[in-house]
Design a protein around this motif. Structure first.
Motif: not given
Ligand code: ASP
Length: 304
Positions: A103-105, A131-133, A164-167, A220-224, A259-263
């Motif tokens: 799940m993603r939330h 997080e984004h394990p 960023s949960r990826v970071a 990392l993407r700037v999460q607009k 880069h985790p994408g989307p780029i």
């Protein structure tokens, strides 16, 4: 409070280094080109409350490559739109026979809540800014394939670290294995408090300082969609933090660009950087399928 079912993957922060290595080792044995029957008869429920391309499609392909069935439930078009609660949705999916829920939330902790109330494993495919394990595991897999060890590696993470949960997951993972991490970004997107995420983190304010001498440059993407009220000048961001070929040249000659994408070409990185020989962007996506096969096999007790 009930504990999450064995096999759940909720985050990297509390996952032991040994467990991480087990998943990465298992991933090496996975091959989506050779379909297997390891998870035959199992039902993998993909429950996505937020947009996704890579994570969703690769979990689905991973599950199918292992012989499992998949069902996708999106928040739009499901009873979530009618106001059904998270847990009631979980009980429903369990009722229809789910063996595992991916799940993603948008809210941090949502998969943890689900995992505490269901008797099946829950996999966090990204919870809010937390997080984004699975992304951290596939990034780790990619780095290990290329660099063989994490120890002593210099990792630069540049961009919108705050959202960023990826970071966050990557910082937890890489610092468990002795990598040296430097974070760079404007103060709004990289508060000083980020230094408390892991011991030994280094915060700098220019992309150049972070990238100089790095073995890995993570962009990392700037999460607009999460900026809500923050005033970020994109022109200013591009001038100071965009990863250009010139800035990338400050890293080691054989540095990996990740880069985790989307780029967003032309924003956090240039077109040339996205396609340069050091770019791991497509390789990360490819490795994502393998690593998610391992995560699902582990979740369903087939990690032997
Ligand atoms: N795809 C990643 C995530 O879901 C990164 C991003 O969206 O920028 O967190």
């Amino acid at each position: 409070m009930m504990k999450a079912t064995r096999g759940s993957l909720l985050g990297i922060e509390h996952l032991e280094a040994g467990e991480i290595l087990k998943i990465l080792t298992l991933a090496r044995r996975m091959n989506p080109q050779k379909p297997q029957t390891l998870l035959r008869g199992k039902k993998v429920l993909l429950l996505f409350y937020e947009a996704s391309t890579r994570t969703r499609s690769s979990f689905e392909i991973a599950a199918k490559s292992l012989g499992a069935m998949t069902t996708l439930v999106l928040s739009s078009g499901s009873s979530i739109e009618k106001g059904e609660s998270l847990l009631d949705t979980g009980y429903t999916l369990r009722g229809v026979g789910a063996d595992v829920i991916v799940m993603r939330h948008p809210h941090a902790g949502a998969p943890h809540l689900m995992a505490q109330h269901l008797d099946i494993p829950v996999i966090n495919a990204g919870d809010g800014m937390h997080e984004h394990p699975s992304q951290a595991l596939l990034d780790a897999y990619t780095i290990l394939r290329r660099k063989k060890t994490f120890k002593g590696l210099q990792i630069a993470i540049v961009g919108d670290i705050y959202h960023s949960r990826v970071a966050r997951s990557n910082i937890h993972l890489l610092s468990k294995f002795g990598a040296k991490i430097t974070l760079a970004g404007p103060p709004e997107l990289l508060p000083e408090t980020a230094a408390t995420l892991a011991p030994g983190l280094h915060i700098v304010r220019t992309a150049e300082e972070a990238v100089r001498g790095a073995d890995v440059v993570m962009v990392l993407r700037v999460q607009k969609e999460r900026l809500a009220g923050m005033k970020i000048s994109l022109q200013d961001y591009i001038a100071r933090y965009q990863i250009t070929l010139q800035r990338l040249k400050l890293a080691k000659k054989d540095a990996l660009l990740m880069h985790p994408g989307p780029i967003i070409r032309g924003l956090e990185l240039t077109w040339e950087v996205a396609d340069c020989p050091q770019s791991m962007i497509v390789e990360e996506v490819r490795n994502g399928v393998i690593v998610r096969m391992a995560i699902l096999a582990r979740a369903l007790g087939k990690a032997k």
